[in-house]
Motif scaffolding. Structure first.
Motif, PDB file in Angstrom:
ATOM      1  N   UNK A  83       0.833  -1.203   0.000  1.00  0.00           N
ATOM      2  CA  UNK A  83       0.000   0.000   0.000  1.00  0.00           C
ATOM      3  C   UNK A  83       0.869   1.255   0.000  1.00  0.00           C
ATOM      4  N   UNK A  84       1.859   1.291   0.892  1.00  0.00           N
ATOM      5  CA  UNK A  84       2.740   2.465   0.940  1.00  0.00           C
ATOM      6  C   UNK A  84       3.575   2.573  -0.339  1.00  0.00           C
ATOM      7  N   UNK A  85       4.018   1.431  -0.860  1.00  0.00           N
ATOM      8  CA  UNK A  85       4.769   1.476  -2.105  1.00  0.00           C
ATOM      9  C   UNK A  85       3.907   1.989  -3.255  1.00  0.00           C
ATOM     10  N   UNK A  86       2.642   1.601  -3.289  1.00  0.00           N
ATOM     11  CA  UNK A  86       1.754   2.057  -4.357  1.00  0.00           C
ATOM     12  C   UNK A  86       1.542   3.564  -4.295  1.00  0.00           C
ATOM     13  N   UNK A  87       1.454   4.116  -3.083  1.00  0.00           N
ATOM     14  CA  UNK A  87       1.321   5.575  -2.952  1.00  0.00           C
ATOM     15  C   UNK A  87       2.561   6.268  -3.503  1.00  0.00           C
ATOM     16  N   UNK A  88       3.737   5.769  -3.119  1.00  0.00           N
ATOM     17  CA  UNK A  88       4.981   6.360  -3.611  1.00  0.00           C
ATOM     18  C   UNK A  88       5.095   6.200  -5.114  1.00  0.00           C
ATOM     19  N   UNK A  89       4.707   5.043  -5.623  1.00  0.00           N
ATOM     20  CA  UNK A  89       4.803   4.817  -7.061  1.00  0.00           C
ATOM     21  C   UNK A  89       3.850   5.725  -7.835  1.00  0.00           C
ATOM     22  N   UNK A  90       2.659   5.934  -7.309  1.00  0.00           N
ATOM     23  CA  UNK A  90       1.718   6.826  -7.990  1.00  0.00           C
ATOM     24  C   UNK A  90       2.283   8.238  -8.111  1.00  0.00           C
ATOM     25  N   UNK A  91       2.885   8.711  -7.022  1.00  0.00           N
ATOM     26  CA  UNK A  91       3.468  10.063  -7.049  1.00  0.00           C
ATOM     27  C   UNK A  91       4.622  10.124  -8.038  1.00  0.00           C
ATOM     28  N   UNK A  92       5.509   9.128  -7.995  1.00  0.00           N
ATOM     29  CA  UNK A  92       6.657   9.125  -8.914  1.00  0.00           C
ATOM     30  C   UNK A  92       6.216   8.984 -10.374  1.00  0.00           C
ATOM     31  N   UNK A  93       5.218   8.155 -10.619  1.00  0.00           N
ATOM     32  CA  UNK A  93       4.734   7.998 -11.992  1.00  0.00           C
ATOM     33  C   UNK A  93       4.104   9.289 -12.504  1.00  0.00           C
ATOM     34  N   UNK A  94       3.378   9.983 -11.645  1.00  0.00           N
ATOM     35  CA  UNK A  94       2.806  11.275 -12.041  1.00  0.00           C
ATOM     36  C   UNK A  94       3.901  12.288 -12.353  1.00  0.00           C
ATOM     37  N   UNK A  95       4.963  12.286 -11.552  1.00  0.00           N
ATOM     38  CA  UNK A  95       6.083  13.198 -11.831  1.00  0.00           C
ATOM     39  C   UNK A  95       6.785  12.835 -13.142  1.00  0.00           C
ATOM     40  N   UNK A  96       6.921  11.541 -13.416  1.00  0.00           N
ATOM     41  CA  UNK A  96       7.551  11.118 -14.665  1.00  0.00           C
ATOM     42  C   UNK A  96       6.707  11.540 -15.864  1.00  0.00           C
ATOM     43  N   UNK A  97       5.385  11.362 -15.768  1.00  0.00           N
ATOM     44  CA  UNK A  97       4.503  11.780 -16.864  1.00  0.00           C
ATOM     45  C   UNK A  97       4.573  13.294 -17.055  1.00  0.00           C
ATOM     46  N   UNK A  98       4.642  14.012 -15.962  1.00  0.00           N
ATOM     47  CA  UNK A  98       4.781  15.468 -16.070  1.00  0.00           C
ATOM     48  C   UNK A  98       6.108  15.850 -16.723  1.00  0.00           C
ATOM     49  N   UNK A  99       7.158  15.158 -16.367  1.00  0.00           N
ATOM     50  CA  UNK A  99       8.475  15.417 -16.960  1.00  0.00           C
ATOM     51  C   UNK A  99       8.459  15.130 -18.458  1.00  0.00           C
ATOM     52  N   UNK A 100       7.833  14.033 -18.858  1.00  0.00           N
ATOM     53  CA  UNK A 100       7.764  13.698 -20.275  1.00  0.00           C
ATOM     54  C   UNK A 100       6.943  14.721 -21.054  1.00  0.00           C
ATOM     55  N   UNK A 101       5.836  15.169 -20.464  1.00  0.00           N
ATOM     56  CA  UNK A 101       4.983  16.134 -21.162  1.00  0.00           C
ATOM     57  C   UNK A 101       5.660  17.490 -21.313  1.00  0.00           C
ATOM     58  N   UNK A 102       6.491  17.885 -20.369  1.00  0.00           N
ATOM     59  CA  UNK A 102       7.178  19.174 -20.446  1.00  0.00           C
ATOM     60  C   UNK A 102       8.327  19.116 -21.444  1.00  0.00           C
ATOM     61  N   UNK A 103       9.116  18.068 -21.395  1.00  0.00           N
ATOM     62  CA  UNK A 103      10.307  17.982 -22.240  1.00  0.00           C
ATOM     63  C   UNK A 103      10.019  17.453 -23.643  1.00  0.00           C
ATOM     64  N   UNK A 104       9.027  16.645 -23.794  1.00  0.00           N
ATOM     65  CA  UNK A 104       8.788  16.051 -25.113  1.00  0.00           C
ATOM     66  C   UNK A 104       7.400  16.435 -25.625  1.00  0.00           C
ATOM     67  N   UNK A 105       6.401  15.709 -25.210  1.00  0.00           N
ATOM     68  CA  UNK A 105       5.035  16.004 -25.612  1.00  0.00           C
ATOM     69  C   UNK A 105       4.114  15.374 -24.580  1.00  0.00           C
ATOM     70  N   UNK A 106       2.864  15.784 -24.604  1.00  0.00           N
ATOM     71  CA  UNK A 106       1.884  15.257 -23.662  1.00  0.00           C
ATOM     72  C   UNK A 106       1.601  13.791 -23.981  1.00  0.00           C
ATOM     73  N   UNK A 107       1.591  12.982 -22.933  1.00  0.00           N
ATOM     74  CA  UNK A 107       1.382  11.536 -23.091  1.00  0.00           C
ATOM     75  C   UNK A 107       0.014  11.161 -22.505  1.00  0.00           C
TER      76      UNK A 107
END
Length: 221
Positions: A83-107
């Motif tokens: 459960x705690x890992x899933x919370x951390x993973x959700x936050x990290x995955x959201x940050x990764x998607x944000x990073x990809x959308x800023x540097x490349x294109x919206x995913x």
């Protein structure tokens, strides 16, 4: 000299005549000791049989009353940590998607993946909690089904998305470790729950048939 010989003769006679009682006492002691040991062994055997009967009665009573606990503490710990890992993973995955959308294109596929994965993970962990704590076989089935869906999402994130980062692979591997451990323990626990419920049903059915036979005998009388 004659008096001394008589005294010696008398003394030897007394000593020779007094030796048999001591031998008889030793034999009686041996017999009494063996009898005592046999009695002790008999008491130990009766106590062992009584303890086994009590244990069997307690097992049958526990099956009738449903007091035997089959839940797995290891599975509960894995679900709690997951459960705690899933919370951390959700936050990290959201940050990764944000990073990809800023540097490349919206995913949009990545955003949809994160949304579906988060909802599926919450439901999956909830079913695992309930299935383990309340020993519910249908909840175990739902838990396994949603786990298969999670594996599909993880495989897509690790190898089939457009732009893949090393953190995607690391998060996917960690999630796979949790899922494999949970599935192995959950399968063993589910089998134990099914066997316990089957034994409980047999005991209750036998008790019902015995009560029914007793009622029939009373009616015949």
């Amino acid at each position: 000299m004659m008096r001394r010989r008589r005294v010696v003769g008398v003394s030897t006679g007394v000593s020779s005549s007094s030796s048999p009682p001591f031998g008889a006492a030793a034999g009686v002691g041996k017999i009494f000791g063996s009898t005592t040991a046999a009695a002790r062994n008999g008491r130990r055997g009766r106590r062992g049989r009584e303890r086994s009967d009590v244990n069997n009665a307690a097992t049958i009573t526990g099956l009738r009353q449903g007091k035997q606990v089959i839940s797995s503490a290891r599975l509960q710990m894995l679900l709690h940590l997951n459960f705690y890992f899933s919370v951390v993973r959700s936050v990290l995955t959201a940050l990764v998607i944000r990073y990809k959308s800023v540097n490349d294109h919206l995913d949009p596929v990545g955003a949809a993946f994160l949304t579906v994965w988060s909802i599926n993970e919450m439901i999956r962990l909830y079913l695992g909690y309930v299935a383990n704590l309340k020993e519910k076989v249908p909840h175990f089935a739902g838990f396994f089904f949603l786990t298969v869906l999670q594996l599909v999402f993880i495989i897509y994130q690790m190898g089939f998305q457009g732009k893949r980062l090393p953190i995607d692979v690391i998060l996917g591997i960690c999630d796979c470790i949790f899922i494999v451990g949970e599935c192995l323990i959950a399968y063993t626990t589910m089998r134990a729950v099914i066997e316990n419920k089957t034994a409980r049903f047999d005991v209750e059915l036998k008790a019902f048939l015995d009560d029914d036979d007793g009622d029939d005998d009373d009616d015949d009388d």
